[in-house]
Design a protein around this motif. Structure first.
Motif, PDB file in Angstrom:
ATOM      1  N   SER A 117      74.074  -1.433 -35.655  1.00 18.07           N
ATOM      2  CA  SER A 117      73.788  -2.222 -34.459  1.00 18.07           C
ATOM      3  C   SER A 117      73.819  -1.368 -33.200  1.00 18.07           C
ATOM      4  CB  SER A 117      74.801  -3.364 -34.330  1.00 18.07           C
ATOM      5  OG  SER A 117      74.652  -4.275 -35.391  1.00 18.07           O
ATOM      6  N   ARG A 118      74.636  -0.326 -33.197  1.00 16.33           N
ATOM      7  CA  ARG A 118      74.805   0.482 -31.996  1.00 16.33           C
ATOM      8  C   ARG A 118      73.494   1.113 -31.549  1.00 16.33           C
ATOM      9  NH1 ARG A 118      78.540   5.624 -32.479  1.00 16.33           N
ATOM     10  NH2 ARG A 118      76.629   6.425 -33.403  1.00 16.33           N
ATOM     11  N   GLY A 119      73.026   0.688 -30.387  1.00 14.10           N
ATOM     12  CA  GLY A 119      71.810   1.260 -29.843  1.00 14.10           C
ATOM     13  C   GLY A 119      70.531   0.663 -30.392  1.00 14.10           C
ATOM     14  N   TYR A 120      70.620  -0.263 -31.348  1.00 13.06           N
ATOM     15  CA  TYR A 120      69.423  -0.804 -31.965  1.00 13.06           C
ATOM     16  C   TYR A 120      69.307  -2.314 -31.823  1.00 13.06           C
ATOM     17  CZ  TYR A 120      68.906   3.702 -34.281  1.00 13.06           C
ATOM     18  OH  TYR A 120      68.748   5.030 -34.536  1.00 13.06           O
ATOM     19  N   GLY A 121      70.427  -3.028 -31.706  1.00 16.48           N
ATOM     20  CA  GLY A 121      70.381  -4.473 -31.762  1.00 16.48           C
ATOM     21  C   GLY A 121      70.611  -4.950 -33.180  1.00 16.48           C
ATOM     22  N   THR A 122      70.694  -6.263 -33.358  1.00 17.18           N
ATOM     23  CA  THR A 122      71.017  -6.795 -34.685  1.00 17.18           C
ATOM     24  C   THR A 122      69.772  -7.081 -35.515  1.00 17.18           C
ATOM     25  OG1 THR A 122      71.108  -9.003 -33.723  1.00 17.18           O
ATOM     26  CG2 THR A 122      73.185  -7.790 -33.906  1.00 17.18           C
ATOM     27  N   HIS A 123      68.598  -7.142 -34.886  1.00 15.81           N
ATOM     28  CA  HIS A 123      67.374  -7.337 -35.653  1.00 15.81           C
ATOM     29  C   HIS A 123      66.213  -6.749 -34.869  1.00 15.81           C
ATOM     30  CE1 HIS A 123      67.316 -10.707 -32.855  1.00 15.81           C
ATOM     31  NE2 HIS A 123      66.017 -10.785 -33.052  1.00 15.81           N
ATOM     32  N   ILE A 124      65.114  -6.501 -35.573  1.00 13.94           N
ATOM     33  CA  ILE A 124      63.938  -5.925 -34.926  1.00 13.94           C
ATOM     34  C   ILE A 124      63.172  -7.033 -34.215  1.00 13.94           C
ATOM     35  CG2 ILE A 124      61.774  -4.687 -35.282  1.00 13.94           C
ATOM     36  CD1 ILE A 124      63.011  -3.410 -37.746  1.00 13.94           C
ATOM     37  N   SER A 125      62.863  -6.812 -32.955  1.00 12.17           N
ATOM     38  CA  SER A 125      62.082  -7.765 -32.167  1.00 12.17           C
ATOM     39  C   SER A 125      61.032  -6.988 -31.396  1.00 12.17           C
ATOM     40  CB  SER A 125      63.002  -8.546 -31.215  1.00 12.17           C
ATOM     41  OG  SER A 125      62.249  -9.424 -30.407  1.00 12.17           O
ATOM     42  N   LEU A 126      59.853  -6.844 -31.998  1.00  9.91           N
ATOM     43  CA  LEU A 126      58.781  -6.046 -31.410  1.00  9.91           C
ATOM     44  C   LEU A 126      57.442  -6.758 -31.556  1.00  9.91           C
ATOM     45  CD1 LEU A 126      59.443  -2.437 -32.766  1.00  9.91           C
ATOM     46  CD2 LEU A 126      59.847  -3.234 -30.451  1.00  9.91           C
ATOM     47  N   LYS A 127      56.537  -6.448 -30.651  1.00 10.41           N
ATOM     48  CA  LYS A 127      55.144  -6.877 -30.781  1.00 10.41           C
ATOM     49  C   LYS A 127      54.272  -5.648 -30.540  1.00 10.41           C
ATOM     50  CE  LYS A 127      55.848 -11.702 -29.398  1.00 10.41           C
ATOM     51  NZ  LYS A 127      55.599 -12.237 -30.734  1.00 10.41           N
ATOM     52  N   ILE A 128      53.427  -5.333 -31.521  1.00  7.59           N
ATOM     53  CA  ILE A 128      52.594  -4.133 -31.455  1.00  7.59           C
ATOM     54  C   ILE A 128      51.128  -4.529 -31.556  1.00  7.59           C
ATOM     55  CG2 ILE A 128      52.066  -1.911 -32.524  1.00  7.59           C
ATOM     56  CD1 ILE A 128      54.910  -1.878 -33.634  1.00  7.59           C
ATOM     57  N   TYR A 129      50.356  -4.097 -30.595  1.00  6.68           N
ATOM     58  CA  TYR A 129      48.912  -4.333 -30.629  1.00  6.68           C
ATOM     59  C   TYR A 129      48.238  -3.116 -31.268  1.00  6.68           C
ATOM     60  CZ  TYR A 129      44.122  -5.339 -29.203  1.00  6.68           C
ATOM     61  OH  TYR A 129      42.772  -5.583 -29.217  1.00  6.68           O
ATOM     62  N   VAL A 130      47.361  -3.358 -32.234  1.00  2.00           N
ATOM     63  CA  VAL A 130      46.636  -2.285 -32.920  1.00  2.00           C
ATOM     64  C   VAL A 130      45.187  -2.327 -32.460  1.00  2.00           C
ATOM     65  CG1 VAL A 130      45.982  -1.291 -35.135  1.00  2.00           C
ATOM     66  CG2 VAL A 130      48.177  -2.501 -34.910  1.00  2.00           C
ATOM     67  N   TYR A 131      44.744  -1.266 -31.812  1.00  2.00           N
ATOM     68  CA  TYR A 131      43.349  -1.225 -31.351  1.00  2.00           C
ATOM     69  C   TYR A 131      42.400  -1.266 -32.540  1.00  2.00           C
ATOM     70  CZ  TYR A 131      44.732  -0.008 -26.555  1.00  2.00           C
ATOM     71  OH  TYR A 131      45.260  -0.027 -25.282  1.00  2.00           O
ATOM     72  N   ASP A 132      41.360  -2.058 -32.409  1.00  6.73           N
ATOM     73  CA  ASP A 132      40.331  -2.133 -33.446  1.00  6.73           C
ATOM     74  C   ASP A 132      39.271  -1.066 -33.181  1.00  6.73           C
ATOM     75  OD1 ASP A 132      37.516  -3.457 -34.410  1.00  6.73           O
ATOM     76  OD2 ASP A 132      39.182  -4.054 -35.710  1.00  6.73           O
TER      77      ASP A 132
END
Length: 499
Positions: A117-132
């Motif tokens: 958890s240190r420095g990362y948080g307890t779960h992944i919370s990301l949104k990634i846009y992938v260029y087409d």
């Protein structure tokens, strides 16, 4: 709710749901002490009630005992609640020894990853846009060459296939978003190492195409590239894009290469923003239970150590080849043929690799080598002979538990003597630890409990920003983002000037 009477006596009229609500507003680390404080108050009420028996009790002993019981039961309920919602559960039967410290990655017997958890948080919370590839002029050429003839499948082969795998896995990822306005990061797909090697683009064309592509990305201009991700999977790193230092020096670069190459004067890797990724290992060796080659017991391995690679005119590699001539029974170093009728096949390569207790991984054109990762899948302890090497996920992996790093200036008989002195018991323990960690070298779907992609996502989470700005970005009192000419972001039109 707990309360006191006018005479200072504790009364236990408690609502269980209200207590739980109040307690779960307290940070978990403080919750237990708060519960026991409440219990102490309840006990104090019982004692005080005995000493003040001359006054008519407002709260009966039954009330107080009930309150104490409720506090204690709430304690156990909160413990159960915390355990139930923990993001990662560890198998207590595993002996992690030094890996049990905070900030270090853990695994269960089933291979499930427990990221700290240190420095990362307890779960992944990301949104990634992938260029087409169809939305930006030139992106198709970075993926398929100038005439579009190079297929992604052709680029899936070899040690640089991570550029294709990461792209494909992000397209299927639960972290992918199709809304640019809500994205934390933007992924720019390109297979330039493969395209260049197959003649699809030359160095000049790669440079020109990248600049053309970047000039059509308003979000790249908005952040100065800070939230854009590029993959350069070879020893050349970002140097494949000659003008990288001008255009993407603030972007996040995923690369196995952590230092300058032998042919470059400057490093394209910045340890504070970029991410070291594992090299790509043949899929036939990473599939659980169906590997091309299975490891041998230590007692059946013919050699103490081996080195399987070309000399490339590098001092360390030449020294290993010479050492193998002096000690042919200890160090295997065959003259490998990479073309022609005597070319070493995939199966033969891994059969050689598994036949030693230690696998040497010296530097070549650059500091990293695929043999370091491959050795884990034949359960051979890797010995790094590359002084400037950078390794993946160093924030959470203690590499002293699973590998050896030896000075490249000390390659000689003393190296073999040292390796001979290591008891088989210690070697087995290192192999066992590596067996748990090697899933982090595998580019696998998110359905897998542990993978290189999971490691990359955790690293990206540490780099996510709430706000993005650049030297060409400005904002007004109403939160509108504008350029130098005070044009609102939504009205920016490509192509745009770049630094």
């Amino acid at each position: 709710m707990l309360y006191f009477t006018k005479r200072g006596r504790f009364c236990g009229r408690l609502s269980l749901s209200l207590v739980k609500h109040r307690l779960f507003q307290i940070h978990p680390t403080d919750r237990n002490s708060k519960i026991w404080d409440m219990a102490s108050i309840a006990m104090g009420g019982l004692i005080n009630n005995k000493s003040r028996h001359q006054h008519p009790p407002i709260c009966t002993r039954t009330h107080q005992i009930g309150a104490l019981f409720l506090v204690i039961s709430t304690f156990f309920l909160t413990r159960l609640f915390d355990r139930s919602f923990s993001p990662c559960t560890l198998d207590s039967s595993l002996d992690h020894s030094r890996t049990s410290e905070d900030g270090v990655v853990h695994f269960t017997d089933g291979g499930y990853l427990s990221w700290p958890s240190r420095g990362y948080g307890t779960h992944i919370s990301l949104k990634i846009y992938v260029y087409d590839e169809s939305e930006i002029d030139g992106l198709n050429a970075l993926l398929r060459g100038r005439d579009g003839s190079i297929s992604p499948e052709a680029c899936l082969k070899g040690q640089w296939a991570s550029q294709v795998k990461i792209h494909k896995l992000l397209l299927q990822s639960r972290f992918r978003t199709k809304k640019k306005e809500e994205a934390d990061f933007f992924f720019v797909p390109a297979y330039v190492k493969c395209v260049r090697m197959m003649g699809g683009l030359n160095d000049k064309e790669i440079n020109q195409t990248y600049v053309r592509v970047l000039s059509q990305m308003p979000y790249f201009r908005r952040s100065g590239g800070q939230d854009h991700i590029f993959v350069f999977p070879s020893g050349a790193g970002a140097h494949l894009f000659r003008s990288w230092a001008t255009y993407i020096n603030r972007s996040i670069i995923l690369t196995p290469e952590g230092d300058r190459t032998d042919k470059k004067d400057t490093s394209a890797f910045n340890t504070w923003k970029d991410i070291i990724i594992p090299g790509n290992i043949d899929d036939g060796m990473t599939k659980s239970g169906a590997r091309l080659i299975q490891p041998l017991p230590l007692s059946k391995r013919k050699y103490l150590a081996n080195y399987l690679g070309r000399a490339q005119g590098k001092v360390g590699r030449l020294q290993l080849i010479e050492l193998s001539k002096q000690y042919p029974n200890k160090l295997e170093c065959p003259d490998l043929k990479f073309s022609g009728p005597d070319k070493l096949g995939k199966m033969q390569y891994f059969e050689h690799l598994r036949n030693a207790k230690f696998c040497f991984a010296p530097r070549g054109e650059s500091s990293w080598t695929l043999r370091f990762y491959e050795s884990f899948f034949v359960e051979c302890v890797p010995v790094l002979l590359s002084d400037q090497v950078e390794l993946p996920f160093q924030n959470v992996i203690d590499y002293t538990l699973i590998s050896i790093k030896w000075p490249s200036t000390q390659i000689g008989p003393q190296l073999l003597e040292y390796l001979e002195s290591i008891p088989d018991k210690d070697i087995e323990e290192m192999i066992a630890r590596g067996r748990h960690l090697r899933c982090l070298w595998v580019y696998a779907p998110e359905s897998e409990p542990c993978s290189a992609m999971q490691g990359i996502m955790w690293e990206l989470q540490r780099k996510a920003r709430q706000f993005h700005q650049s030297a060409e970005t400005f904002w007004l009192h109403n939160q509108s983002v504008v350029n130098r000419n005070l044009v609102e972001f939504s009205r920016w039109k490509p192509p745009m000037n770049l630094p």
